[in-house]
Design a protein around this motif. Sequence first.
Motif: not given
Length: 370
Positions: A340-345, A347-353
């Motif tokens: 919604t707010h963020f590019d899904p991929d 966002c996933d990269a953020f969660v990973a780091c």
Amino acid sequence: MPTEQRHYRLPTLLVVDDTADNLMLMTELLKDRYRVKVANSGEKAIRLLQGDPLPDLILLDVMMPGLSGHQVAEQLKREPRTRDIPIIFLTAMAGTEDEIHGLELGAVDYITKPIRPALVLARVETQLKLKAAADFLRDHNEYLEQEVQRRTREVMAIQDVTIHAMASLAETRDNETGNHIRRTQHYVKVLAEQLREHPRFRHFLSDETIELLFKSAPLHDIGKIGIPDSVLLKPGRLTEDEFAIMKTHTTLGRNAIQHAEDQLGMPVGFLSLAKEIAYSHQEKWDGSGYPQGLAAEAIPISARLMAVADVYDALISRRVYKAGMPHEQAVEIIRQGRGTHFDPDICDAFVACTEQFQAIAECFADSHQD
């Protein structure tokens, strides 16, 4: 001029031959024009060449007990320290195939015995002139390369100073942001490196681009310079009209950077990315952001990276109108904004780091958050 000083300035030749008479003959022939060193075996020649100074040219016999001249040449050409010393083979092996083989080993010339003194002197002089020219070009190229590297470092330093000076202007208008620009700069780099090999981003995230993103990121809020204090520094919630004014900081920032680029009269890589980031970092993946209401892939990748970095830092940072949020809570809010707010991929990269994000936040903590 004293003999010792005159000899010191003369080119140095190393003559390698296992026969004492040949060494004496060559020394007598060459000593009035050059400084002459001799070695009566390939092994001794190799030892001499481990010291300084190196000779300017080597006259090398082929048929010797122990290391042959061919073997000596092969060793010298393998070593960076000696590979540029010209070698002239001086040998009784007069066959065409022998000469071809010697030249293939890297020799610059091939003289057969019995020698003709005038021919030897002429060929030695020719090869020394060629070596002097090659040395000059090599030294000149090395100088130019060093000069290019020095000037490149200067340009990079000027870029860095300029960026931080410009970014600091915005920071002085809103001193509550503290180290925000430094943290977001490092967050963006972490995200970019995490996504470097991702199929959707690898075409964009080269080493050069990641470095440019790192340089560009501090300018994302440069447009806040143009926001009135009554809006920028308001301690409470903004009204609808005030928020409309605040949103113009994206356009103001883009225009300021564009003006700087126009003054240069040429496109500049890090400024191009800085424009994208300044103008579009408030866009949202679902199209509900500003200033253009861009959605999904229409939002520049640079701005999508900054959106995650900027929101995370805004959530964890203390402001006059709010307390800083715990890291875990900020992570969860960004996770909820996936798609919604963020590019899904991204966002996933953020969660990973997230641990790296937290470490950056602690490293560049504002004084009231230490």
